[in-house]
Design a protein around this motif. Sequence first.
Motif, PDB file in Angstrom:
ATOM      1  N   LYS A  36       0.827  -1.206   0.000  1.00 22.21           N
ATOM      2  CA  LYS A  36       0.000   0.000   0.000  1.00 22.21           C
ATOM      3  C   LYS A  36       0.864   1.260   0.000  1.00 22.21           C
ATOM      4  CE  LYS A  36      -4.181  -1.650  -0.072  1.00 22.21           C
ATOM      5  NZ  LYS A  36      -5.089  -1.334  -1.192  1.00 22.21           N
ATOM      6  N   LEU A  37       1.984   1.236   0.719  1.00 20.90           N
ATOM      7  CA  LEU A  37       2.902   2.380   0.712  1.00 20.90           C
ATOM      8  C   LEU A  37       3.458   2.611  -0.686  1.00 20.90           C
ATOM      9  CD1 LEU A  37       4.915   1.874   4.041  1.00 20.90           C
ATOM     10  CD2 LEU A  37       3.465   3.841   3.480  1.00 20.90           C
ATOM     11  N   GLN A  38       3.884   1.530  -1.331  1.00 23.88           N
ATOM     12  CA  GLN A  38       4.422   1.630  -2.700  1.00 23.88           C
ATOM     13  C   GLN A  38       3.373   2.235  -3.637  1.00 23.88           C
ATOM     14  OE1 GLN A  38       7.609   0.022  -4.203  1.00 23.88           O
ATOM     15  NE2 GLN A  38       6.937   1.628  -5.597  1.00 23.88           N
ATOM     16  N   GLU A  39       2.148   1.762  -3.505  1.00 22.19           N
ATOM     17  CA  GLU A  39       1.045   2.204  -4.362  1.00 22.19           C
ATOM     18  C   GLU A  39       0.740   3.698  -4.147  1.00 22.19           C
ATOM     19  OE1 GLU A  39      -3.607   1.259  -3.806  1.00 22.19           O
ATOM     20  OE2 GLU A  39      -2.369  -0.537  -4.035  1.00 22.19           O
ATOM     21  N   ARG A  40       0.749   4.141  -2.883  1.00 24.58           N
ATOM     22  CA  ARG A  40       0.283   5.495  -2.588  1.00 24.58           C
ATOM     23  C   ARG A  40       1.389   6.545  -2.572  1.00 24.58           C
ATOM     24  NH1 ARG A  40      -4.373   4.581   1.961  1.00 24.58           N
ATOM     25  NH2 ARG A  40      -4.436   6.855   1.853  1.00 24.58           N
ATOM     26  N   LEU A  41       2.630   6.116  -2.370  1.00 23.97           N
ATOM     27  CA  LEU A  41       3.728   7.087  -2.405  1.00 23.97           C
ATOM     28  C   LEU A  41       4.241   7.293  -3.828  1.00 23.97           C
ATOM     29  CD1 LEU A  41       5.644   5.999   0.820  1.00 23.97           C
ATOM     30  CD2 LEU A  41       4.460   8.182   0.459  1.00 23.97           C
ATOM     31  N   GLY A  42       4.071   6.278  -4.671  1.00 25.67           N
ATOM     32  CA  GLY A  42       4.402   6.439  -6.088  1.00 25.67           C
ATOM     33  C   GLY A  42       5.887   6.442  -6.401  1.00 25.67           C
ATOM     34  N   VAL A  43       6.734   6.108  -5.402  1.00 24.46           N
ATOM     35  CA  VAL A  43       8.169   5.947  -5.652  1.00 24.46           C
ATOM     36  C   VAL A  43       8.607   4.646  -4.988  1.00 24.46           C
ATOM     37  CG1 VAL A  43       8.701   8.414  -5.843  1.00 24.46           C
ATOM     38  CG2 VAL A  43       8.790   7.312  -3.602  1.00 24.46           C
ATOM     39  N   SER A  44       9.872   4.300  -5.172  1.00 18.17           N
ATOM     40  CA  SER A  44      10.388   3.048  -4.618  1.00 18.17           C
ATOM     41  C   SER A  44      10.255   3.011  -3.094  1.00 18.17           C
ATOM     42  CB  SER A  44      11.860   2.902  -5.015  1.00 18.17           C
ATOM     43  OG  SER A  44      12.460   1.868  -4.281  1.00 18.17           O
ATOM     44  N   VAL A  45       9.670   1.934  -2.577  1.00 18.85           N
ATOM     45  CA  VAL A  45       9.580   1.686  -1.129  1.00 18.85           C
ATOM     46  C   VAL A  45      10.197   0.318  -0.883  1.00 18.85           C
ATOM     47  CG1 VAL A  45       8.052   1.363   0.854  1.00 18.85           C
ATOM     48  CG2 VAL A  45       7.459   3.054  -0.904  1.00 18.85           C
ATOM     49  N   GLN A  46      11.325   0.309  -0.170  1.00 19.76           N
ATOM     50  CA  GLN A  46      12.045  -0.949   0.047  1.00 19.76           C
ATOM     51  C   GLN A  46      12.451  -1.080   1.506  1.00 19.76           C
ATOM     52  OE1 GLN A  46      15.026  -1.866  -3.312  1.00 19.76           O
ATOM     53  NE2 GLN A  46      14.958   0.358  -3.302  1.00 19.76           N
ATOM     54  N   SER A  47      12.650  -2.318   1.925  1.00 24.81           N
ATOM     55  CA  SER A  47      13.217  -2.554   3.258  1.00 24.81           C
ATOM     56  C   SER A  47      14.648  -2.032   3.297  1.00 24.81           C
ATOM     57  CB  SER A  47      13.213  -4.051   3.556  1.00 24.81           C
ATOM     58  OG  SER A  47      14.043  -4.328   4.667  1.00 24.81           O
ATOM     59  N   VAL A  48      15.082  -1.526   4.452  1.00 23.90           N
ATOM     60  CA  VAL A  48      16.481  -1.077   4.583  1.00 23.90           C
ATOM     61  C   VAL A  48      17.455  -2.232   4.390  1.00 23.90           C
ATOM     62  CG1 VAL A  48      15.960   0.882   6.106  1.00 23.90           C
ATOM     63  CG2 VAL A  48      16.491  -1.356   7.110  1.00 23.90           C
ATOM     64  N   ASP A  49      16.955  -3.455   4.445  1.00 23.61           N
ATOM     65  CA  ASP A  49      17.832  -4.619   4.272  1.00 23.61           C
ATOM     66  C   ASP A  49      18.501  -4.621   2.898  1.00 23.61           C
ATOM     67  OD1 ASP A  49      17.006  -6.722   6.733  1.00 23.61           O
ATOM     68  OD2 ASP A  49      15.482  -5.273   6.200  1.00 23.61           O
ATOM     69  N   VAL A  50      17.881  -3.951   1.907  1.00 19.52           N
ATOM     70  CA  VAL A  50      18.506  -3.875   0.574  1.00 19.52           C
ATOM     71  C   VAL A  50      19.786  -3.037   0.625  1.00 19.52           C
ATOM     72  CG1 VAL A  50      16.290  -4.159  -0.605  1.00 19.52           C
ATOM     73  CG2 VAL A  50      17.216  -1.846  -0.271  1.00 19.52           C
ATOM     74  N   LEU A  51      19.934  -2.217   1.662  1.00 14.53           N
ATOM     75  CA  LEU A  51      21.162  -1.422   1.844  1.00 14.53           C
ATOM     76  C   LEU A  51      22.194  -2.175   2.685  1.00 14.53           C
ATOM     77  CD1 LEU A  51      19.531   2.040   2.722  1.00 14.53           C
ATOM     78  CD2 LEU A  51      20.376   1.273   0.489  1.00 14.53           C
ATOM     79  N   ASP A  52      21.878  -3.435   3.003  1.00 18.81           N
ATOM     80  CA  ASP A  52      22.708  -4.267   3.875  1.00 18.81           C
ATOM     81  C   ASP A  52      22.646  -3.788   5.335  1.00 18.81           C
ATOM     82  OD1 ASP A  52      24.236  -6.538   4.275  1.00 18.81           O
ATOM     83  OD2 ASP A  52      26.129  -5.435   4.217  1.00 18.81           O
ATOM     84  N   TRP A  53      21.561  -3.076   5.679  1.00 21.56           N
ATOM     85  CA  TRP A  53      21.291  -2.796   7.086  1.00 21.56           C
ATOM     86  C   TRP A  53      20.456  -3.952   7.628  1.00 21.56           C
ATOM     87  CZ3 TRP A  53      19.098   2.930   7.283  1.00 21.56           C
ATOM     88  CH2 TRP A  53      19.963   3.780   6.601  1.00 21.56           C
ATOM     89  N   ASP A  54      20.419  -4.075   8.942  1.00 15.59           N
ATOM     90  CA  ASP A  54      19.536  -5.050   9.583  1.00 15.59           C
ATOM     91  C   ASP A  54      18.299  -4.289  10.060  1.00 15.59           C
ATOM     92  OD1 ASP A  54      18.136  -6.769  11.216  1.00 15.59           O
ATOM     93  OD2 ASP A  54      19.898  -7.518  12.288  1.00 15.59           O
ATOM     94  N   GLY A  55      17.213  -4.422   9.324  1.00 11.48           N
ATOM     95  CA  GLY A  55      16.009  -3.640   9.611  1.00 11.48           C
ATOM     96  C   GLY A  55      15.388  -3.899  10.957  1.00 11.48           C
ATOM     97  N   ASP A  56      15.691  -5.056  11.554  1.00 17.97           N
ATOM     98  CA  ASP A  56      15.168  -5.348  12.896  1.00 17.97           C
ATOM     99  C   ASP A  56      16.054  -4.760  13.990  1.00 17.97           C
ATOM    100  OD1 ASP A  56      12.880  -6.887  12.159  1.00 17.97           O
ATOM    101  OD2 ASP A  56      14.203  -8.558  11.660  1.00 17.97           O
ATOM    102  N   ALA A  57      17.296  -4.421  13.646  1.00 15.45           N
ATOM    103  CA  ALA A  57      18.250  -3.995  14.675  1.00 15.45           C
ATOM    104  C   ALA A  57      18.623  -2.520  14.597  1.00 15.45           C
ATOM    105  CB  ALA A  57      19.528  -4.842  14.568  1.00 15.45           C
ATOM    106  N   VAL A  58      18.110  -1.786  13.591  1.00 17.39           N
ATOM    107  CA  VAL A  58      18.531  -0.393  13.388  1.00 17.39           C
ATOM    108  C   VAL A  58      18.292   0.460  14.638  1.00 17.39           C
ATOM    109  CG1 VAL A  58      18.029   1.736  12.124  1.00 17.39           C
ATOM    110  CG2 VAL A  58      18.325  -0.386  10.880  1.00 17.39           C
ATOM    111  N   GLU A  59      17.115   0.330  15.245  1.00 19.57           N
ATOM    112  CA  GLU A  59      16.811   1.156  16.415  1.00 19.57           C
ATOM    113  C   GLU A  59      17.729   0.806  17.588  1.00 19.57           C
ATOM    114  OE1 GLU A  59      13.998   3.693  16.564  1.00 19.57           O
ATOM    115  OE2 GLU A  59      14.719   3.468  14.524  1.00 19.57           O
ATOM    116  N   ALA A  60      18.001  -0.472  17.780  1.00 17.99           N
ATOM    117  CA  ALA A  60      18.915  -0.875  18.850  1.00 17.99           C
ATOM    118  C   ALA A  60      20.325  -0.342  18.582  1.00 17.99           C
ATOM    119  CB  ALA A  60      18.936  -2.395  18.989  1.00 17.99           C
ATOM    120  N   GLU A  61      20.810  -0.535  17.359  1.00 16.08           N
ATOM    121  CA  GLU A  61      22.129  -0.009  16.991  1.00 16.08           C
ATOM    122  C   GLU A  61      22.200   1.487  17.281  1.00 16.08           C
ATOM    123  OE1 GLU A  61      22.807  -3.013  13.159  1.00 16.08           O
ATOM    124  OE2 GLU A  61      22.582  -0.868  12.856  1.00 16.08           O
ATOM    125  N   CYS A  62      21.119   2.179  16.972  1.00 22.57           N
ATOM    126  CA  CYS A  62      21.067   3.626  17.158  1.00 22.57           C
ATOM    127  C   CYS A  62      21.421   4.027  18.581  1.00 22.57           C
ATOM    128  CB  CYS A  62      19.671   4.132  16.800  1.00 22.57           C
ATOM    129  SG  CYS A  62      19.327   5.799  17.371  1.00 22.57           S
TER     130      CYS A  62
END
Length: 371
Positions: free
Chosen positions: A307-333
């Motif tokens: 739904k985000l991809q559909e309504r924002l109209g640009v690429s919406v991807q998990s941060v994991d494509v950047l080789d980040w760990d999307g589950d751990a980003v807040e903890a790392e922070c």
Amino acid sequence: MTNGWIKAIGMMSGTSLDGVDAALIETDGIEVRRTGHSVFVAYDVALRERMRACFGNRAATNSEQVVADDLTDVHINAVNMLLEKSGVVAAEIGVIGFHGQTVFHEPASGITRQIGTPYMLAEKTGIPVVADFRLADVAAGGEGAPLAPVYHAALMKSAGVEMPVAVLNIGGVSNVTWIGPDDALLAFDCGPGNARLDDWMLRHTGTPVDMNGATASSGQADPMVEVKFLEDPYFDRVPPKSLDREDMAATIDGLVAEAKLSMADGAATLANCTVAAIVAGVNHLPAAPKGWFVCGGGRHNQYVMAKLQERLGVSVQSVDVLDWDGDAVEAECFGYLAVRHLRDLPLSFPGTTGVAEPCCGGRLYQTKKAA
């Protein structure tokens, strides 16, 4: 403390109330080396409900300290698991960043409360702890949240993506970091993230999550609930701005109840409200992001992501494509912010929390053991 790289453990217990994330990073407070080591320790049902009972308390209650100590025990367990998994010993860790569990957040009244017992964490692990990250910002007139933007920006510097971009965290509350050219930052809480949907699923199934968005995908969203939800004045407020987990809860739960929705239709409607709040936030960004990168538990909800991809109209991807760990980003922070505290570097900025000038924050809890 001398300049140089420090091994730090960051810990996050978010408003989704699922458990504790702990992650190991190395940083000098500016640049970051992600180690790839992280752990998650789930709360048992009883502790989760005892923590939920603390939500909405403007001041500490007698029973709250017991909950705080039990919560801290889970964090101690997470630290020990992370050390074992990474093969690093406690003596090599310079600091732990301990966020604690937010139970009340009302910056307009000068109040933000996170429970946890930092000195107990320091004593039991033998590692210095930085906690109380939000207090100085709120005392200085800031929103106290979100605090992750400076970390998002540090990671994005080496990601090689075209600016401006948005880093979207969908936890219990959703928040966005807009990163523009020349390190320009704007951040704010968008609206309810997973919290309302999680609570709906817990009520109807006994499990506090819609796995992969399967239930929402099987339902039909009620568009009138979304329309009425977006009438909340919060969406017109100019950022920076922040929310408590329970803000809007009565309104949105009331709208869904009034609509007499089935379990699946309710899940679809609540998921659409999460998306609508994020899309509404685009109006406040200085320029439209060329892409959105999503972290937090909400990125696993395929219905929300589509739904985000559909309504924002640009690429919406998990941060994991950047080789980040999307589950751990807040903890790392919070490991990163702990080292910034040690280096007297600011954690929050006019564009991220609305504080008048860049603001240092956190409080150091040293172990009392003899050297």
